[in-house]
Design a protein around this motif. Structure first.
Motif, short mmCIF file in Angstrom:
data_model
loop_
_atom_site.label_atom_id
_atom_site.label_comp_id
_atom_site.label_asym_id
_atom_site.label_seq_id
_atom_site.Cartn_x
_atom_site.Cartn_y
_atom_site.Cartn_z
N ASP A 1 0.85 -1.19 0.00
CA ASP A 1 0.00 0.00 0.00
C ASP A 1 0.89 1.24 0.00
O ASP A 1 1.44 1.63 1.03
N ARG B 1 0.23 4.18 -0.05
CA ARG B 1 -0.21 5.30 0.77
C ARG B 1 0.54 5.32 2.10
O ARG B 1 0.58 6.35 2.76
N LEU B 2 1.15 4.17 2.49
CA LEU B 2 1.99 4.18 3.69
C LEU B 2 3.16 5.13 3.51
O LEU B 2 3.58 5.81 4.45
N ALA C 1 1.91 8.55 4.07
CA ALA C 1 1.77 8.82 5.49
C ALA C 1 3.12 9.21 6.09
O ALA C 1 3.24 10.20 6.81
N VAL D 1 4.09 12.75 5.15
CA VAL D 1 3.34 13.77 5.87
C VAL D 1 3.89 13.92 7.29
O VAL D 1 3.96 15.02 7.82
N PHE D 2 4.34 12.79 7.88
CA PHE D 2 4.84 12.86 9.25
C PHE D 2 6.32 13.23 9.29
O PHE D 2 6.98 13.02 10.30
N ILE E 1 10.02 2.65 6.09
CA ILE E 1 8.71 2.06 5.82
C ILE E 1 8.76 1.04 4.66
O ILE E 1 8.46 -0.13 4.85
N ILE F 1 9.07 -3.43 5.02
CA ILE F 1 7.87 -4.20 4.69
C ILE F 1 8.08 -5.04 3.43
O ILE F 1 7.56 -6.14 3.31
N ARG G 1 -5.23 16.24 -0.06
CA ARG G 1 -3.86 15.86 -0.46
C ARG G 1 -3.07 17.08 -0.92
O ARG G 1 -1.85 17.13 -0.73
N ALA H 1 -1.95 18.77 2.18
CA ALA H 1 -0.87 18.02 2.82
C ALA H 1 0.42 18.08 2.02
O ALA H 1 1.49 17.79 2.53
N MET I 1 -1.95 14.30 10.09
CA MET I 1 -3.01 13.78 9.23
C MET I 1 -3.50 12.44 9.76
O MET I 1 -2.71 11.64 10.27
N PHE J 1 -5.42 9.24 8.24
CA PHE J 1 -5.76 8.75 6.91
C PHE J 1 -6.96 7.82 6.92
O PHE J 1 -7.25 7.17 7.92
N GLN J 2 -7.59 7.75 5.77
CA GLN J 2 -8.61 6.75 5.56
C GLN J 2 -7.94 5.38 5.72
O GLN J 2 -6.78 5.22 5.33
N ASP J 3 -8.60 4.40 6.26
CA ASP J 3 -8.03 3.07 6.54
C ASP J 3 -6.86 3.14 7.52
O ASP J 3 -6.02 2.24 7.57
N LEU K 1 -3.90 3.58 7.89
CA LEU K 1 -2.53 3.54 7.38
C LEU K 1 -1.49 3.53 8.50
O LEU K 1 -0.51 4.26 8.46
N LEU K 2 -1.70 2.68 9.50
CA LEU K 2 -0.66 2.48 10.51
C LEU K 2 0.46 1.67 9.88
O LEU K 2 0.22 0.86 8.99
N PHE K 3 1.69 1.89 10.35
CA PHE K 3 2.82 1.14 9.80
C PHE K 3 2.78 -0.27 10.39
O PHE K 3 2.94 -0.44 11.61
N ARG L 1 -0.99 9.55 16.42
CA ARG L 1 0.14 9.80 15.52
C ARG L 1 -0.03 11.15 14.82
O ARG L 1 0.93 11.87 14.57
N GLY L 2 -1.29 11.49 14.50
CA GLY L 2 -1.53 12.76 13.84
C GLY L 2 -1.33 13.95 14.76
O GLY L 2 -0.99 15.04 14.30
#
Lengths: 263, 355
Positions: free
Chosen positions: A159, A161-162, A165, A168-169, A180, A184, B49, B52, B81, B83-85, B87-89, B148-149
């Motif tokens: 994914d 989108r990870l 994320a 962004v962080f 990341i 994985i 997006r 962001a 942020m 996220f939808q779903d 998106l944890l690592f 986290r956000g």
């Protein structure tokens, strides 16, 4: 009743298919332990051919050369395949299909053509005589395509989108990959490395043209064939098959492990 | 707006021939919970997006705290942020997930521990630090994503459909909690959702998006009660739709003729006698009336919804109208009922694209 007989046919078909795939290889392994390698029945076990092989110094040098080419090719092909797969899947664009196609096209070129043309190119254009380095590069063109297939198959499940994320962080692109993406997806890259290592390690045509007199295991075996199939060749085939089998077991376990971690 | 924290100026983004954002301008204040509401594909996630930094606008500018960040990559914008779903690592523990923004900022171990403690208490996550994301329930994942956000105390928190994957009970609890976080932290939250209940529950101000354009932006009550466009009128609440002819327009009101009935409604731009009009009346603004009813019909069915009920009224000419009202009205199916509504509770717009 009918159902049961259907099951029996399925098992038979499966057994026949496996025999078709592995019969010749198992036969070679079997022969390598037989005293009479021309007509090895009834079986009389011996380790003679394996010990003979071990004493042949030229095979040692050839093994070392093959491992070198395999390792170099594995590294180059994995690096290129990873970068290409990220370009194709992470940074999707209307041209992604074409990009992927051009990376995969070497799959359809006969290795012997890659061998001859890379030799001509490095001789004439680069002024570089045949060498292990040249053979590694030539093998990498072919292996990158295979490595890309492996990496693409695994990356398709990642994914991306990870990565978004992470960015962004506060993670820069390289840090994002390191923190990341890589932790994985590393089984994909290891898989690509093993596949391209084996392709180059086992390759005859490309290496042969680019190496001249420097032996690798396949070129040495090929040369030895001209004097008839000697018993050491059976032993060589058996050992290489064992090694490949072991590597593929590792690969399989890693990919299994990888999917568990991705899900 | 004097305390403007986020400002979008004429932001435009195209994907091929699709307009994902068309000249979008908006401002979000320092302490606002601002909702971007729209159906899927309306461009709200693209807008998020762009804020962001994950997508670059083709035109326009993005300003955060007065600073132009249009050309800055996401990792230099200092925003949080969700996220939808989630998106944890997946390969990091809860603590590592939450601490990730701090790690990227190079914070010391002591600072990280302090911030982790603070945020874990804020979102009530204490005790789960060593778990991995796949060992968490949906609600716990949501809390980790929020933590986290928020952990790096960003100047702005973006939330992209954060509750879409939670069941109803949990969603209601999280709606209240997210409001609480926003009040406690005093930073703007920008909340993208396709769920109008969520937007109406949580937001102070909101914008409705459609096909890349902002349809209307303003106080949530204003959008709900005073829709400015037909789309907003149809999208918010569950309105009844009446399509008829404009008989007359005066004083900001229009008289609509609809299947032999006539009623008044608030008139929006472009209405003139003789034109077709669509009139929207929210179902809870229609009331039963024993005398002086605008329309008469029979009750066909009652759909009990708990706190209220939808009464399906079948008019004599066969048209059906939904009335939402208290669930304990003793109307029986088949009973003759009259219904009415105030002129200001209807919104009439010119009909477009229909016969």
């Amino acid at each position: 009743m009918n159902h049961r007989s259907g099951f029996g046919v399925q098992v038979l078909l499966l057994a026949a298919l496996y025999l078709f795939l592995y019969g010749p290889i198992l036969y070679v392994i079997y022969v390598s332990f037989q005293i009479d390698s021309i007509w090895p029945f009834p079986p009389t076990l011996t380790l003679e051919h394996h010990t003979d092989l071990w004493q042949r110094r030229d095979y040692h040098a050839a093994l070392w050369n093959s491992v070198t080419i395999g390792f170099g090719t594995g590294l180059i092909a994995t690096l290129f395949a990873t970068l290409a797969a990220m370009a194709i899947l992470k940074y999707r664009s209307p041209g992604s299909g074409l990009v992927a196609g051009l990376f995969l096209a070497p799959l359809f070129i006969a290795p012997i053509l890659i061998g001859i043309s890379s030799l001509m190119f490095s001789r004439t254009v680069l002024g570089m005589p045949g060498s292990i380095f040249g053979a590694t590069l030539a093998n990498s063109t072919y292996a990158t395509a295979f490595a890309l297939l492996v990496v693409l198959a695994q990356f398709a499940r990642y994914d991306w989108r990870l990565d978004d994320a992470a960015m962004v962080f506060g993670a820069r692109p390289w840090r994002t990959f390191w923190e990341i993406t890589l932790p994985i997806t590393w089984p994909a890259m290891l898989g690509a490395f093993i596949v391209s290592f084996l392709l180059a390690f086992n390759n005859l045509e490309i290496s042969f043209y680019n190496l001249g007199a420097t032996p690798t295991l396949p070129t040495l075996a090929w040369g030895a064939l001209r004097h008839g199939i000697s018993a050491e060749l059976y032993a060589l085939a058996a050992i290489i098959n064992f090694a490949v089998f072991a590597l593929f077991t590792v690969l399989y376990l890693l990919l299994r492990l990888g999917t568990i971690r991705i899900d | 707006m004097s305390d403007c924290m986020l400002r979008l100026q004429s932001v435009t983004k195209r994907f091929g021939t699709t307009m994902a954002a068309e000249s979008v301008s908006l401002e979000v204040g320092q302490t606002e919970l601002f909702a971007l509401l729209g159906p899927s594909g309306s461009g709200k996630t693209t807008l998020l997006r762009i804020i962001a930094g994950l997508d670059a606008p083709d035109e326009g500018r993005v300003l955060i705290g007065g600073r132009d960040v249009t050309r800055l990559p996401p990792y230099r914008r200092g925003i949080g942020m969700v996220f939808q779903d989630f998106l944890l690592f997946p390969h990091k523990t809860v603590a590592e997930n939450i601490a990730f923004p701090l790690k990227m900022q190079g914070k010391s171990r002591a600072e990280t521990a302090d911030d982790l403690k603070w945020v874990s208490q804020l979102v009530r996550l204490t005790g789960l630090e060593e778990r991995y994301p796949h060992e968490l329930s949906g609600g716990q994942k949501q809390r980790v994503a929020l933590a986290r956000g928020l952990v790096s105390r960003p100047s702005l928190l973006l939330l992209d459909e954060p509750l879409a994957n939670l069941d109803r009970e949990l969603r209601k609890r999280m709606e209240v909690e997210i409001r609480r976080f926003q009040l406690e932290l005093g930073i703007p939250f920008i909340y993208v959702t396709h769920n109008q209940e969520e937007a109406l529950t949580m937001a102070s101000r909101m914008a409705v998006m459609r096909e890349g354009c902002l349809e209307q932006i303003g106080d949530k009550l204003a959008l709900y009660h005073r829709p400015a466009t037909a789309f907003v009128a149809a999208f918010l609440g569950s309105p009844n739709t009446f399509e008829g002819d404009v008989v007359g327009v005066e004083d900001g009101r229009a008289e609509i003729a609809w299947h032999g009935h006539r009623f008044w409604s608030r008139a929006h731009d472009g209405l003139a006698p003789g034109l077709r009009a669509v009139c929207y009346v929210k179902s809870e603004k229609i009331a039963f009336a024993s005398s002086g009813a605008a329309l008469a019909g029979r009750l066909r069915d009652t759909i009990f919804k708990g706190q209220y009920a939808d009464y399906l009224v079948c008019l004599d000419d066969g048209h059906e109208i939904t009335v939402s009202a208290a669930p304990d009205l003793c109307h029986r199916p088949g009973e003759a009922v009259g219904i009415t509504w105030a002129a200001d509770d209807g919104d009439a717009f010119p009909a477009v694209g229909k016969e």
